[in-house]
Design a protein around this motif. Structure first.
Motif, PDB file in Angstrom:
ATOM      1  N   ASP A 103      -2.608   2.271  -3.369  1.00  0.00           N
ATOM      2  CA  ASP A 103      -1.601   1.973  -4.379  1.00  0.00           C
ATOM      3  C   ASP A 103      -0.714   0.821  -3.903  1.00  0.00           C
ATOM      4  O   ASP A 103      -0.653   0.492  -2.726  1.00  0.00           O
ATOM      5  N   THR A 104       0.013   0.248  -4.834  1.00  0.00           N
ATOM      6  CA  THR A 104       0.874  -0.888  -4.517  1.00  0.00           C
ATOM      7  C   THR A 104       1.814  -0.570  -3.362  1.00  0.00           C
ATOM      8  O   THR A 104       2.072  -1.409  -2.504  1.00  0.00           O
ATOM      9  N   ASN A 105       2.322   0.658  -3.314  1.00  0.00           N
ATOM     10  CA  ASN A 105       3.253   1.067  -2.271  1.00  0.00           C
ATOM     11  C   ASN A 105       2.663   2.168  -1.402  1.00  0.00           C
ATOM     12  O   ASN A 105       1.866   2.992  -1.870  1.00  0.00           O
ATOM     13  N   ASP A 126      -7.967  -0.333  -1.970  1.00  0.00           N
ATOM     14  CA  ASP A 126      -7.598   0.274  -3.245  1.00  0.00           C
ATOM     15  C   ASP A 126      -6.304   1.075  -3.160  1.00  0.00           C
ATOM     16  O   ASP A 126      -5.917   1.760  -4.100  1.00  0.00           O
ATOM     17  N   PRO A 155       5.819  -1.698   0.433  1.00  0.00           N
ATOM     18  CA  PRO A 155       4.777  -2.459  -0.244  1.00  0.00           C
ATOM     19  C   PRO A 155       3.521  -2.544   0.614  1.00  0.00           C
ATOM     20  O   PRO A 155       3.599  -2.692   1.841  1.00  0.00           O
ATOM     21  N   LYS A 156       2.390  -2.442  -0.032  1.00  0.00           N
ATOM     22  CA  LYS A 156       1.105  -2.506   0.657  1.00  0.00           C
ATOM     23  C   LYS A 156       1.002  -3.735   1.554  1.00  0.00           C
ATOM     24  O   LYS A 156       0.451  -3.678   2.662  1.00  0.00           O
ATOM     25  N   SER A 157       1.562  -4.848   1.103  1.00  0.00           N
ATOM     26  CA  SER A 157       1.450  -6.113   1.841  1.00  0.00           C
ATOM     27  C   SER A 157       2.223  -6.098   3.158  1.00  0.00           C
ATOM     28  O   SER A 157       2.034  -6.985   3.993  1.00  0.00           O
TER      29      SER A 157
END
Length: 473
Positions: A180-182, A178, A192-194
């Motif tokens: 955040d995106t960053n 969950d 970035p989370k990825s």
């Protein structure tokens, strides 16, 4: 880690000459061992007495062979055998994790109480200790007890170091899917989370536990050494040294790129000698990464469709000593016949530095392990990044940001299988990109400037030897 009782410290004799005595303690894996051996050679060349602490047993045959070869060719570097205790049960609650390298980190940490009598009996007495990042939290109290300056050697990028330093401060908030995106690291652009190593989303994972405990140990060090250079990661190094990433962090000293010691040559060298200048793309995913059999076939298809000459170092399994799969079984029996006039596939260990400096090499398809990145930077070889795990997406961002290479963000973590058509297209673009070649040449010039007389990395290394020399007086 569990507590341990330090034995009474033996007294050492006086140092007859003003040569600092530095002990280096690597952890596990060629990605960690290689820069330690290079640092050992560099410090010995600068007039230091150097002792290499060698944990036994090693995880892979490659580690054992490289240590033996290095010590044979560098007789002035002393060896201190460190026999580690076996692990009956991992500390982590995630008992399903059997990664041999992570378990080796843990085994060395559990055996740390055996080190003080070994170190305190060395002659001349030690002046300083250089410790692998994965052992930082355990060795810190030991170094304090021995009254030794303790430098942490961070064997990846400064970008990854910023994550190591900051991540432990947010663990109490919980980290999950969950997120955040960053991911925000103070003083730096959001990540970035990825891009984060997937194990970080599981706080029980052995990688996450090791990162948190050793990240917290950073502030106890005398300094943090990184195999990078100022112009390669200027923004990140500034954020680390200005206290933005983590308040109280000791000086971060960029001492790279560390130059190699020569390991050896193979039949691939004579093959390269017969190829035109800049015509060969070198493909390697390091000592630990093994692609799936299906992805290996697609990569082979891509190399065929690229139309480029290639040297492909292939790996069938993660641990070197178990890698007994035949090349034909991996790439297909007819593949080698189809490419025999313009491609070479090898499974033996290669001296990557020698390959990258060869005039025939024009590009590098890499997992972006940090040693590979710094070697490409030193030689000015453009990189096509294909991250596989760990720090490699963050390293790929460094490659792209400085213009050393390119990275398609969908390439990474071994998720969706990449098809040969796409791989071939990206390789053709890599080999034909003249602007990228010019930029890579500029990076090469900056790397050599940093390590040359009066350069930023040369000055940083002088700080380490200066502090150690004071202890030797």
């Amino acid at each position: 880690m569990g507590s341990f009782i330090l034995p009474a410290m033996a007294s050492g004799g006086s140092c007859k000459e003003n040569h600092p005595h530095v002990a280096l303690l690597p952890s596990a894996g060629m990605g960690h061992l290689t820069p330690f051996l290079r640092l050992a050679a560099t410090m010995a060349a600068r007039g230091c007495t150097v002792t290499l602490i060698t944990p036994h047993p090693t995880v892979s045959l490659a580690e054992s062979q490289h240590i033996t070869h290095f010590l044979f060719t560098h007789p002035h570097v002393h060896r201190l055998d460190f026999h580690i205790l076996p692990i009956d049960e991992p500390i982590t609650a995630n008992s399903t994790n059997t990664d041999p390298f992570f378990l080796q980190f843990e085994a060395i940490q559990r055996s740390a109480h055996l080190l003080p009598p070994l170190l305190s009996s060395l002659s001349p007495p030690l002046s300083s200790l250089v410790t692998d990042i994965m052992l930082a939290s355990t060795i810190a109290p030991l170094a304090t007890y021995l009254c030794l300056p303790n430098y942490i050697f961070f064997t990846s990028s400064a970008k990854m170091l910023s994550l190591f330093a900051h991540f432990p401060t947010v663990v109490h908030k919980g980290v999950s899917d969950d997120l955040d995106t960053n991911f925000i690291i103070p003083g730096l652009a959001p990540l970035p989370k990825s891009w984060l190593p997937p194990p970080l989303f599981d706080l029980t994972h052995i990688f996450t536990r090791l990162l948190v405990s050793n990240g917290r140990g950073l502030i106890k060090a005398t300094g943090i050494l990184t195999n990078t250079f100022q112009s390669l990661e200027a923004e990140t190094l500034a954020a680390l040294n200005d206290g933005k990433v983590l308040s109280g962090l000791p000086p971060v000293l960029a001492i790279g790129p560390l130059e190699p010691y020569e390991y050896g040559q193979g039949p691939w060298l004579s093959w390269l000698d017969a190829q035109p200048a800049g015509s060969v793309v070198y493909v390697s995913f390091g000592s630990r990464t093994a692609l799936s059999k299906e992805q290996i076939r697609e990569l082979g298809d891509g190399l065929g469709k690229s139309g480029c000459r290639f040297l492909w170092v292939l790996k069938g399994k993660k641990v070197d000593q178990e890698d007994d799969v035949e090349i034909e079984d991996l790439v297909g029996h007819d593949f080698l016949k189809r490419v025999e006039n313009r491609g070479l596939v090898v499974k033996d260990w290669v001296d990557q530095w020698v390959i990258l400096e060869h005039v025939a090499i024009g590009g590098f398809v890499s997992h972006c392990g940090w040693n590979s990145v710094t070697e490409a930077a030193w030689q000015g070889v453009p990189v096509l990044a294909w991250p596989q795990h760990g720090d490699q997406k963050l390293n790929a961002t460094v490659v792209e940001s400085i213009g050393l290479g390119s990275w398609e963000e969908s390439w990474g973590w071994g998720g969706e299988e990449l098809k040969g058509e796409e791989i071939g297209k990206q390789i053709r673009e890599l080999m034909g990109n003249e602007e990228m070649k010019k930029k890579a040449t500029q990076v090469r010039e900056e790397a050599r400037k940093a390590t040359g007389k009066g350069g930023s990395s040369e000055r940083a290394l002088m700080e380490v030897t200066k502090t150690s020399r004071k202890m030797a007086l």
